[in-house]
Design a protein around this motif. Structure first.
Motif, PDB file in Angstrom:
ATOM      1  N   ARG A  87       9.018   0.671  -5.965  1.00 40.04           N
ATOM      2  CA  ARG A  87       9.697  -0.583  -5.623  1.00 40.04           C
ATOM      3  C   ARG A  87       9.223  -1.090  -4.268  1.00 40.04           C
ATOM      4  NH1 ARG A  87      12.992  -2.253  -2.142  1.00 40.04           N
ATOM      5  NH2 ARG A  87      13.347  -0.172  -1.341  1.00 40.04           N
ATOM      6  N   LEU A  88       9.103  -0.178  -3.314  1.00 39.19           N
ATOM      7  CA  LEU A  88       8.658  -0.555  -1.974  1.00 39.19           C
ATOM      8  C   LEU A  88       7.226  -1.098  -2.004  1.00 39.19           C
ATOM      9  CD1 LEU A  88       9.403  -0.668   1.011  1.00 39.19           C
ATOM     10  CD2 LEU A  88       8.644   1.710   1.203  1.00 39.19           C
ATOM     11  N   ALA A  89       6.362  -0.485  -2.789  1.00 36.65           N
ATOM     12  CA  ALA A  89       4.981  -0.970  -2.901  1.00 36.65           C
ATOM     13  C   ALA A  89       4.953  -2.394  -3.454  1.00 36.65           C
ATOM     14  CB  ALA A  89       4.158  -0.027  -3.784  1.00 36.65           C
ATOM     15  N   ARG A  90       5.806  -2.683  -4.424  1.00 34.20           N
ATOM     16  CA  ARG A  90       5.876  -4.055  -4.964  1.00 34.20           C
ATOM     17  C   ARG A  90       6.377  -5.030  -3.904  1.00 34.20           C
ATOM     18  NH1 ARG A  90       7.927  -1.080  -9.392  1.00 34.20           N
ATOM     19  NH2 ARG A  90      10.077  -1.659  -8.843  1.00 34.20           N
ATOM     20  N   VAL A  92       6.220  -4.731  -0.598  1.00 32.47           N
ATOM     21  CA  VAL A  92       5.200  -4.880   0.439  1.00 32.47           C
ATOM     22  C   VAL A  92       4.065  -5.783  -0.044  1.00 32.47           C
ATOM     23  CG1 VAL A  92       3.435  -3.598   1.723  1.00 32.47           C
ATOM     24  CG2 VAL A  92       5.785  -2.762   1.655  1.00 32.47           C
ATOM     25  N   ALA A  93       3.655  -5.630  -1.294  1.00 34.54           N
ATOM     26  CA  ALA A  93       2.599  -6.486  -1.841  1.00 34.54           C
ATOM     27  C   ALA A  93       3.048  -7.949  -1.882  1.00 34.54           C
ATOM     28  CB  ALA A  93       2.204  -6.007  -3.232  1.00 34.54           C
ATOM     29  N   GLU A  94       4.333  -8.163  -2.073  1.00 33.94           N
ATOM     30  CA  GLU A  94       4.870  -9.526  -2.136  1.00 33.94           C
ATOM     31  C   GLU A  94       5.007 -10.161  -0.754  1.00 33.94           C
ATOM     32  OE1 GLU A  94       9.172 -11.542  -3.100  1.00 33.94           O
ATOM     33  OE2 GLU A  94       8.511  -9.910  -4.400  1.00 33.94           O
ATOM     34  N   ILE A  95       5.571  -9.438   0.208  1.00 36.75           N
ATOM     35  CA  ILE A  95       5.845 -10.068   1.517  1.00 36.75           C
ATOM     36  C   ILE A  95       4.722  -9.867   2.531  1.00 36.75           C
ATOM     37  CG2 ILE A  95       8.332  -9.985   1.146  1.00 36.75           C
ATOM     38  CD1 ILE A  95       8.428  -7.737   3.252  1.00 36.75           C
ATOM     39  N   ARG A  96       3.834  -8.900   2.304  1.00 31.76           N
ATOM     40  CA  ARG A  96       2.623  -8.693   3.095  1.00 31.76           C
ATOM     41  C   ARG A  96       2.847  -8.533   4.606  1.00 31.76           C
ATOM     42  NH1 ARG A  96      -1.185  -7.440   0.143  1.00 31.76           N
ATOM     43  NH2 ARG A  96      -2.751  -8.110   1.607  1.00 31.76           N
ATOM     44  N   PRO A  97       3.666  -7.583   5.024  1.00 31.94           N
ATOM     45  CA  PRO A  97       3.756  -7.317   6.468  1.00 31.94           C
ATOM     46  C   PRO A  97       2.434  -6.731   6.956  1.00 31.94           C
ATOM     47  CG  PRO A  97       4.817  -5.557   5.255  1.00 31.94           C
ATOM     48  CD  PRO A  97       4.420  -6.609   4.239  1.00 31.94           C
ATOM     49  N   ARG A  98       2.196  -6.782   8.247  1.00 32.81           N
ATOM     50  CA  ARG A  98       0.969  -6.175   8.787  1.00 32.81           C
ATOM     51  C   ARG A  98       1.020  -4.665   8.643  1.00 32.81           C
ATOM     52  NH1 ARG A  98      -0.168  -8.341  14.670  1.00 32.81           N
ATOM     53  NH2 ARG A  98      -1.986  -6.990  14.393  1.00 32.81           N
ATOM     54  N   VAL A  99       2.205  -4.072   8.870  1.00 34.12           N
ATOM     55  CA  VAL A  99       2.366  -2.618   8.803  1.00 34.12           C
ATOM     56  C   VAL A  99       3.693  -2.285   8.131  1.00 34.12           C
ATOM     57  CG1 VAL A  99       2.590  -0.479  10.153  1.00 34.12           C
ATOM     58  CG2 VAL A  99       1.048  -2.275  10.942  1.00 34.12           C
ATOM     59  N   ARG A 109       6.306  11.430   2.164  1.00 36.77           N
ATOM     60  CA  ARG A 109       5.542  12.396   1.361  1.00 36.77           C
ATOM     61  C   ARG A 109       5.977  12.373  -0.095  1.00 36.77           C
ATOM     62  NH1 ARG A 109       6.221  17.402   5.607  1.00 36.77           N
ATOM     63  NH2 ARG A 109       4.525  16.806   7.018  1.00 36.77           N
ATOM     64  N   THR A 110       7.289  12.369  -0.310  1.00 37.66           N
ATOM     65  CA  THR A 110       7.829  12.432  -1.667  1.00 37.66           C
ATOM     66  C   THR A 110       7.652  11.108  -2.399  1.00 37.66           C
ATOM     67  OG1 THR A 110       9.446  14.060  -0.893  1.00 37.66           O
ATOM     68  CG2 THR A 110       9.873  13.014  -3.028  1.00 37.66           C
ATOM     69  N   ALA A 111       7.963   9.998  -1.737  1.00 38.87           N
ATOM     70  CA  ALA A 111       7.910   8.684  -2.385  1.00 38.87           C
ATOM     71  C   ALA A 111       6.499   8.294  -2.790  1.00 38.87           C
ATOM     72  CB  ALA A 111       8.503   7.620  -1.463  1.00 38.87           C
ATOM     73  N   PHE A 112       5.507   8.721  -2.008  1.00 35.36           N
ATOM     74  CA  PHE A 112       4.140   8.270  -2.258  1.00 35.36           C
ATOM     75  C   PHE A 112       3.180   9.391  -2.627  1.00 35.36           C
ATOM     76  CE2 PHE A 112       6.154   5.001   0.290  1.00 35.36           C
ATOM     77  CZ  PHE A 112       5.927   3.897  -0.523  1.00 35.36           C
ATOM     78  N   GLY A 113       3.712  10.585  -2.884  1.00 33.28           N
ATOM     79  CA  GLY A 113       2.874  11.688  -3.333  1.00 33.28           C
ATOM     80  C   GLY A 113       1.824  12.091  -2.302  1.00 33.28           C
ATOM     81  N   ARG A 114       2.207  12.135  -1.053  1.00 34.15           N
ATOM     82  CA  ARG A 114       1.303  12.498   0.050  1.00 34.15           C
ATOM     83  C   ARG A 114       1.861  13.737   0.758  1.00 34.15           C
ATOM     84  NH1 ARG A 114      -2.419   9.497  -1.974  1.00 34.15           N
ATOM     85  NH2 ARG A 114      -2.256   7.277  -1.652  1.00 34.15           N
ATOM     86  N   PRO A 115       1.739  14.915   0.140  1.00 35.79           N
ATOM     87  CA  PRO A 115       2.401  16.114   0.660  1.00 35.79           C
ATOM     88  C   PRO A 115       1.933  16.550   2.048  1.00 35.79           C
ATOM     89  CG  PRO A 115       0.906  16.688  -1.117  1.00 35.79           C
ATOM     90  CD  PRO A 115       0.975  15.197  -1.077  1.00 35.79           C
ATOM     91  N   LYS A 116       0.770  16.129   2.485  1.00 32.97           N
ATOM     92  CA  LYS A 116       0.260  16.557   3.787  1.00 32.97           C
ATOM     93  C   LYS A 116       0.406  15.496   4.866  1.00 32.97           C
ATOM     94  CE  LYS A 116      -2.968  19.599   1.553  1.00 32.97           C
ATOM     95  NZ  LYS A 116      -3.292  20.892   1.921  1.00 32.97           N
ATOM     96  N   ALA A 117       1.059  14.387   4.557  1.00 33.25           N
ATOM     97  CA  ALA A 117       1.218  13.310   5.540  1.00 33.25           C
ATOM     98  C   ALA A 117       1.935  13.816   6.786  1.00 33.25           C
ATOM     99  CB  ALA A 117       1.999  12.150   4.932  1.00 33.25           C
ATOM    100  N   GLU A 123      -4.054   7.077   6.394  1.00 33.57           N
ATOM    101  CA  GLU A 123      -5.314   6.551   5.862  1.00 33.57           C
ATOM    102  C   GLU A 123      -5.068   5.653   4.659  1.00 33.57           C
ATOM    103  OE1 GLU A 123      -8.299   9.479   5.122  1.00 33.57           O
ATOM    104  OE2 GLU A 123      -7.935  10.493   7.034  1.00 33.57           O
ATOM    105  N   GLU A 124      -4.084   5.998   3.830  1.00 30.51           N
ATOM    106  CA  GLU A 124      -3.795   5.248   2.623  1.00 30.51           C
ATOM    107  C   GLU A 124      -2.943   4.024   2.959  1.00 30.51           C
ATOM    108  OE1 GLU A 124      -4.360   9.481   2.071  1.00 30.51           O
ATOM    109  OE2 GLU A 124      -2.717   8.451   3.056  1.00 30.51           O
ATOM    110  N   GLN A 125      -3.098   2.996   2.141  1.00 36.05           N
ATOM    111  CA  GLN A 125      -2.263   1.808   2.254  1.00 36.05           C
ATOM    112  C   GLN A 125      -1.209   1.826   1.153  1.00 36.05           C
ATOM    113  OE1 GLN A 125      -4.819  -1.644   2.112  1.00 36.05           O
ATOM    114  NE2 GLN A 125      -5.328  -1.436   4.292  1.00 36.05           N
ATOM    115  N   VAL A 126      -0.174   1.022   1.336  1.00 34.64           N
ATOM    116  CA  VAL A 126       0.850   0.814   0.318  1.00 34.64           C
ATOM    117  C   VAL A 126       0.922  -0.685   0.075  1.00 34.64           C
ATOM    118  CG1 VAL A 126       3.330   0.886  -0.175  1.00 34.64           C
ATOM    119  CG2 VAL A 126       2.216   2.878   0.847  1.00 34.64           C
ATOM    120  N   GLY A 127       0.727  -1.084  -1.170  1.00 31.14           N
ATOM    121  CA  GLY A 127       0.787  -2.502  -1.495  1.00 31.14           C
ATOM    122  C   GLY A 127      -0.211  -3.336  -0.710  1.00 31.14           C
ATOM    123  N   GLY A 128      -1.352  -2.735  -0.363  1.00 29.75           N
ATOM    124  CA  GLY A 128      -2.374  -3.441   0.400  1.00 29.75           C
ATOM    125  C   GLY A 128      -2.082  -3.542   1.885  1.00 29.75           C
TER     126      GLY A 128
END
Length: 167
Positions: A87-90, A92-99, A109-117, A123-128
């Motif tokens: 939901r957050l990725a959608r 973010v893609a809609e409102i396009r904040p800088r960060v 880690r849990t929401a985005f499957g990044r266990p080592k974050a 390095e990865e982006q969310v919703g661009g």
């Protein structure tokens, strides 16, 4: 609280019972989000949770990974986090904040499957959108002092080229 042309969209884990009752993000006394936000130079003065509507005027927004209120974030399931991440990725893609700044490394880690974050820029982006993980500002997070949380927010502010107090 969202608005157009956001520099930073802050994202908490989920509302605690106190925040849900008041309708304000990071509202529980002892939560260090609002003092850290001010100390970081992102706002010109200390805002109270009841003033969250002012955030867009500073180029800031606020939301949560999961909308369901709980006494503790530990009550949330991994699937709730993953659905919240989608939901957050959608959003973010809609409102396009800088960060996108997620306040809570375990939630990220849990929401985005990044266990080592780790805390800091990702390095990865969310919703661009670029992502910065911040420490959880809850008073229960004793590993991080108010000054260290504010310092991480300051690093975020400086990384996007904003002077103190939104200048």
């Amino acid at each position: 609280m969202l608005g157009p042309s956001l520099d930073v969209l802050f994202c908490g884990i989920n509302p605690g019972l106190y925040s849900a009752a008041t309708g304000h993000h990071f509202a529980r006394p002892g939560n260090r989000f609002w003092p850290a936000l001010h100390r970081s130079g992102l706002t010109p003065r200390l805002l109270s949770p009841a003033e969250q509507d002012l955030l867009p005027s500073y180029g800031l927004g606020i939301t949560n990974v999961v909308a369901r209120a709980t006494a503790q974030a530990a009550e949330l399931s991994a699937e709730e986090f993953r659905e919240g991440g989608r939901r957050l990725a959608r959003l973010v893609a809609e409102i396009r904040p800088r960060v996108l700044a997620v306040a809570g490394v375990t939630a990220y880690r849990t929401a985005f499957g990044r266990p080592k974050a780790a805390v800091g820029p990702q390095e990865e982006q969310v919703g661009g959108t670029a992502v910065w993980v911040l420490p959880n500002p809850s008073g229960l997070n004793a590993h991080w002092t108010l000054d260290r949380i504010a310092g991480e927010m300051r690093r975020l502010r400086e990384s996007i080229g904003r002077g103190p107090c939104g200048g």
